[in-house]
Design an enzyme around this catalytic site. Structure first.
Site, short mmCIF file in Angstrom:
data_model
loop_
_atom_site.label_atom_id
_atom_site.label_comp_id
_atom_site.label_asym_id
_atom_site.label_seq_id
_atom_site.Cartn_x
_atom_site.Cartn_y
_atom_site.Cartn_z
N GLU A 1 70.04 35.48 57.27
CA GLU A 1 71.22 35.11 56.47
C GLU A 1 71.87 33.81 56.93
OE1 GLU A 1 70.61 38.14 57.63
OE2 GLU A 1 71.09 39.68 56.16
N ALA B 1 69.00 40.74 50.09
CA ALA B 1 69.84 40.76 48.88
C ALA B 1 69.33 39.69 47.94
CB ALA B 1 71.28 40.48 49.28
N GLU C 1 68.38 45.57 56.75
CA GLU C 1 69.58 46.41 56.84
C GLU C 1 69.39 47.74 56.10
OE1 GLU C 1 71.90 43.12 55.34
OE2 GLU C 1 73.13 43.18 57.13
N1 CAA Z 1 66.41 36.90 46.55
C1 CAA Z 1 65.91 36.52 45.37
N2 CAA Z 1 64.64 36.17 45.17
C2 CAA Z 1 63.82 36.22 46.23
C3 CAA Z 1 64.25 36.62 47.49
C4 CAA Z 1 65.63 37.00 47.64
N3 CAA Z 1 66.14 37.41 48.80
N4 CAA Z 1 63.22 36.56 48.36
C5 CAA Z 1 62.16 36.15 47.65
N5 CAA Z 1 62.52 35.94 46.37
C6 CAA Z 1 61.67 35.50 45.27
C7 CAA Z 1 61.39 34.02 45.35
O1 CAA Z 1 62.47 33.27 44.80
C8 CAA Z 1 60.13 33.92 44.56
O2 CAA Z 1 60.47 33.97 43.20
P1 CAA Z 1 59.86 32.87 42.18
O3 CAA Z 1 58.37 33.13 42.21
O4 CAA Z 1 60.50 33.20 40.88
O5 CAA Z 1 60.21 31.55 42.73
C9 CAA Z 1 59.39 35.21 44.89
O6 CAA Z 1 60.38 36.09 45.39
C10 CAA Z 1 58.34 35.04 45.97
O7 CAA Z 1 58.96 34.41 47.09
P2 CAA Z 1 58.32 33.12 47.80
O8 CAA Z 1 57.63 32.27 46.83
O9 CAA Z 1 59.41 32.47 48.60
O10 CAA Z 1 57.28 33.84 48.74
P3 CAA Z 1 56.74 33.34 50.17
O11 CAA Z 1 55.66 34.25 50.54
O12 CAA Z 1 56.50 31.89 50.17
O13 CAA Z 1 58.02 33.60 51.16
C11 CAA Z 1 59.81 34.88 52.11
C12 CAA Z 1 58.46 34.90 51.39
C13 CAA Z 1 59.67 34.30 53.51
C14 CAA Z 1 60.32 36.31 52.20
C15 CAA Z 1 60.80 34.01 51.29
O14 CAA Z 1 60.76 34.44 49.94
C16 CAA Z 1 62.21 34.10 51.76
O15 CAA Z 1 62.58 33.47 52.73
N6 CAA Z 1 63.09 34.88 51.06
C17 CAA Z 1 64.47 34.96 51.35
C18 CAA Z 1 64.73 35.87 52.54
C19 CAA Z 1 66.20 35.89 52.86
O16 CAA Z 1 66.81 34.88 53.11
N7 CAA Z 1 66.81 37.10 52.85
C20 CAA Z 1 68.19 37.29 53.10
C21 CAA Z 1 68.96 37.38 51.82
S1 CAA Z 1 70.69 37.40 52.04
C22 CAA Z 1 71.07 38.99 52.41
O17 CAA Z 1 70.23 39.85 52.45
C23 CAA Z 1 72.52 39.27 52.65
C24 CAA Z 1 72.81 40.59 53.23
O18 CAA Z 1 72.87 40.74 54.43
C25 CAA Z 1 73.11 41.73 52.40
#
Ligand code: CAA
Length: 371
Positions: free
Chosen positions: A244, A177, A224
């Protein structure tokens, strides 16, 4: 396109006011000039003018409604786009999709305009690509609106037999998300507005199978979303996880439920509680989450091939098979078996059953008509 809608209504509204004013002026001229007998005491002028104005607005209001509906219907026919042009209200669109599928499906998802997804049709397969590459296809509300719209159109399109859902590029299916969009949300709004309901309302009602083709990250909501699909194929470098807990929340779109069904309690619990235990493509396949692994570059192509194979079967039997398998998640065994038996018996009412069995007996390929 919504602007078209506003434009039509605004023009007609102004027409209504003009018509009311014209009636008022006519009333005034009639009383003051043409037939002064009605204005013996001079006090009739104002009430008659007001009456004429109100009648004018009322009559033109009714005319406006009729003309507005007629114009929109005409524009729907011309543009062949009932959803985007004239159903700015998603509820209306949903009702239209259910009550008038033939109108709703006039325009295929492949030709609709989207910005956060891309769609295309390959043979009898609808392909949807999540398209926010810079945000690793993070799932925001607008993306889900587009996705739901595209899925609804594919589901209504009788030439489509299955759908493939994938992410743009190979880095991510979806990294969850959109954290930036949801970081300031509060409980009351989440609860009263039904946060995340949008995620499941179309996928849950899809009759046609959806295949998730997962390259790269399928994290949180991304994992999911893949699990909401009917089959998951993975590219060699796919990574599945539910991180999460690291954000101070828990999975909210089925991660604590579907993952347990797919890979069992122990592995699911470890993934959900640590947030850091992830499954590689191989581990996901071994655990039963993923049906098959393909090379990264050919994943989508292979998924489409299999979707094409599914689409070549009889659609009623494919849809009932999907319903029956999904019933296994909801029903006790005895009820599930009864449900399966009823569907099996019912399929003998289809032309496709007759065709399928006749083709076997005559040693030829069946020609299913989906009836
Ligand atoms: N939401 C918003 N933006 C996101 C995102 C997310 N879930 N995941 C990645 N991005 C964005 C980053 O902010 C970044 O944007 P900017 O360049 O503007 O800063 C861009 O995508 C690239 O990401 P990274 O620079 O972090 O890339 P990376 O290769 O270093 O890492 C990653 C990749 C491990 C996937 C890391 O981005 C990450 O941990 N993302 C979050 C994953 C996460 O926590 N997901 C769960 C979300 S909550 C949810 O989903 C609730 C639910 O159950 C419905």
């Amino acid at each position: 396109m919504v602007a078209n809608d506003c434009l039509v209504d605004s023009v007609l509204f102004c027409g209504g006011l003009l018509c009311g004013t014209a009636c008022a002026v006519a009333g005034y001229v009639y009383v003051a000039v043409i037939n002064p007998a009605y204005n013996v005491h001079g006090s009739y002028t104002t009430p008659i003018v007001i009456m004429a104005f109100v009648m004018g607005v009322f009559i033109s209001g009714m005319a406006t409604t009729v003309i507005s509906a007629g114009t929109k219907a005409m524009l729907v026919c011309i543009t062949r786009d009932p959803y985007h042009s004239y159903c700015a209200d998603p509820q209306l669109a949903k009702d239209l999709a259910q009550t008038r599928p033939e109108v709703f499906s006039i325009m295929s998802a492949a030709s609709a305009e989207y910005t956060l997804i891309k769609t295309r049709i390959e043979g009898n397969v609808g392909v949807v690509e999540l398209h926010r590459p810079k945000a690793l296809n993070a799932l925001c509300t607008d993306l889900f609106r587009e996705l739901n719209d595209a899925l609804a159109r594919f589901d209504q399109d009788k030439n489509i037999g299955a759908v493939v859902l994938t992410g743009s590029g190979t880095r991510a299916f979806a990294a969850g998300a959109d954290i930036k969009e949801m970081k300031d949300k509060d409980f009351v709004t989440n609860y009263t507005k039904g946060f995340l309901n949008l995620w499941t309302e179309q996928i849950d009602r899809m009759r046609k199978p959806i295949i998730a083709a997962v390259n790269g990250y399928a994290l949180g909501g991304g994992c999911e979303l893949a699990m909401m699909c009917d089959i998951i194929y993975a590219g060699e470098k796919a990574v599945f996880g539910q991180p999460e807990i690291n954000l101070g929340i828990i999975p909210g779109a089925g991660g604590t439920q579907r993952l347990v069904h797919a890979i069992g309690k122990a592995k699911a619990m470890e993934m959900v509680l640590t947030g850091n235990a992830k499954l590689t493509a191989k581990e996901a396949e071994a655990a039963g989450l993923v049906a098959r692994i393909f090379p990264i570059e050919s994943l989508v192509e292979e998924a489409i091939k299999i979707a094409q194979e599914i689409a070549s079967k009889s659609q009623p039997s494919v849809q009932m098979a999907k319903e029956a398998v999904n019933a296994a998640f909801e029903m006790p065994l005895s009820s599930g078996l009864r449900f399966e038996r009823r569907l099996f018996q019912a399929l003998f009412a289809t032309k496709d059953q007759k065709e399928g069995m006749a083709a076997f007996a005559e040693k030829r390929k069946p020609n299913f008509t989906h009836e």
